[in-house]
Write an enzyme that holds these catalytic residues in place. Structure first.
Site, mmCIF file in Angstrom:
data_model
loop_
_atom_site.group_PDB
_atom_site.id
_atom_site.type_symbol
_atom_site.label_atom_id
_atom_site.label_comp_id
_atom_site.label_asym_id
_atom_site.label_seq_id
_atom_site.Cartn_x
_atom_site.Cartn_y
_atom_site.Cartn_z
ATOM 1 N N HIS A 1 0.814 -1.218 0.000
ATOM 2 C CA HIS A 1 0.000 0.000 0.000
ATOM 3 C C HIS A 1 0.853 1.276 0.000
ATOM 4 O O HIS A 1 0.348 2.354 0.293
ATOM 5 C CB HIS A 1 -0.938 0.016 1.214
ATOM 6 C CG HIS A 1 -2.015 -1.026 1.147
ATOM 7 N ND1 HIS A 1 -3.074 -0.950 0.256
ATOM 8 C CD2 HIS A 1 -2.187 -2.176 1.855
ATOM 9 C CE1 HIS A 1 -3.863 -2.003 0.431
ATOM 10 N NE2 HIS A 1 -3.343 -2.765 1.381
ATOM 11 N N HIS B 1 7.506 -8.158 4.065
ATOM 12 C CA HIS B 1 6.085 -7.835 3.963
ATOM 13 C C HIS B 1 5.423 -8.848 3.041
ATOM 14 O O HIS B 1 5.591 -8.792 1.822
ATOM 15 C CB HIS B 1 5.932 -6.412 3.408
ATOM 16 C CG HIS B 1 4.556 -5.867 3.508
ATOM 17 N ND1 HIS B 1 4.079 -5.272 4.654
ATOM 18 C CD2 HIS B 1 3.541 -5.826 2.625
ATOM 19 C CE1 HIS B 1 2.833 -4.878 4.458
ATOM 20 N NE2 HIS B 1 2.475 -5.206 3.230
#
Length: 210
Positions: free
Chosen positions: A4, A90
Site C-alpha cells: 500500500h 512484507h
C-alpha cells in the site's frame, strides 16, 4: 511499507527525499525511493534496514524476494559494513516468510514479518542466530477490520455491494511490535519477545527491557 506504499500519492514525492522512508527493495528498477538504508543507532551501531515484499498471494510479477535479500546482504554484510541487519519481510504467506528467514539465517539479526496486521506468537531464534516473528501486528484500533472501521468491510462480505469507502477506525489504539536483544559481538539475536500495549489485546513487554 509494503503493497500500500503508493496509496497516498504524496508518497511518490516524499520517497526520494526522505532517506528513512523505505519501499520494497524488489520493486522494479526506477521506482521512486529506496528499499534499504544504513542508519546509526543511539549507541553508534550501523544498522542495515531493508524492506522486502513477498510474492505468494500478492504480486508474483515482483523481483524474486530471496534474490533481493541476497543483494542487500552482499552489499552490506553483517559484521563488516553493518553491526546489525533488520529485514521487514512484507508478505501474505507465513511459509514464504519462514523460508526467507531460514534463507538469511546467520546473516541477518532479525526478520520481522508484516502485512497481516495480526500479531503472531511464533517469535523465536533460528539455529544460526537470526530472530524471527511471522507478524509483529499493527499499531491501531483492534476493534476494527484490519484497522478499518468494520461496518463497510462487513457490508461487503454480506452484500458484495460497496456502500462507501473504507475509513480508518478511530478508537483507542493498541501498539504492537517486537523487542530484540542483539549481540554487540556477533550482531545476532540473543533474546526476542513481543510487545503489546493498549486496550484490546493482552499486554506484554520483553522481560529483558526491565
Amino acid at each position: 511499507t509494503g503493497n500500500h506504499v503508493w496509496d497516498q500519492r504524496d508518497a511518490l514525492v516524499f520517497a526520494p527525499r526522505e532517506e528513512r522512508f523505505l519501499r520494497p527493495s524488489n520493486f522494479p528498477k526506477g521506482t521512486p525511493g529506496r528499499g534499504s538504508g544504513v542508519y546509526i543507532a543511539r549507541n553508534g551501531a550501523r544498522v542495515l534496514v531493508a524492506n522486502i515484499m513477498g510474492r505468494v498471494f500478492m504480486h508474483p510479477e515482483l523481483d524474486d524476494p530471496f534474490q533481493a535479500g541476497e543483494r542487500e546482504l552482499a552489499a552490506c554484510p553483517l559484521g563488516e559494513q553493518a553491526d546489525a541487519v533488520v529485514i521487514d519481510f512484507h508478505a501474505e504467506a507465513t511459509s514464504e516468510k519462514m523460508c526467507f528467514a531460514h534463507f538469511v539465517d546467520g546473516r541477518a539479526s532479525l526478520v520481522v514479518g508484516t502485512h497481516t496486521h495480526q500479531p503472531t506468537g511464533d517469535h523465536h531464534i533460528l539455529k544460526g542466530g537470526t530472530g524471527y516473528i511471522s507478524d509483529a501486528g499493527m499499531c491501531g484500533d483492534y476493534d476494527s477490520s484490519l484497522g478499518m472501521d468494520k461496518e463497510e468491510p462487513l457490508n461487503r462480505f454480506l452484500s458484495k455491494v460497496p456502500k462507501g469507502r473504507f475509513e480508518a477506525a478511530t478508537g483507542p489504539a493498541t501498539l504492537c511490535g517486537v523487542g530484540v536483544d542483539i549481540s554487540d559481538r556477533s550482531g545476532l539475536t540473543e533474546r526476542i519477545a513481543p510487545f503489546r500495549r493498549g486496550p484490546r489485546l493482552e499486554e506484554t513487554a520483553p522481560s529483558f527491557w526491565s
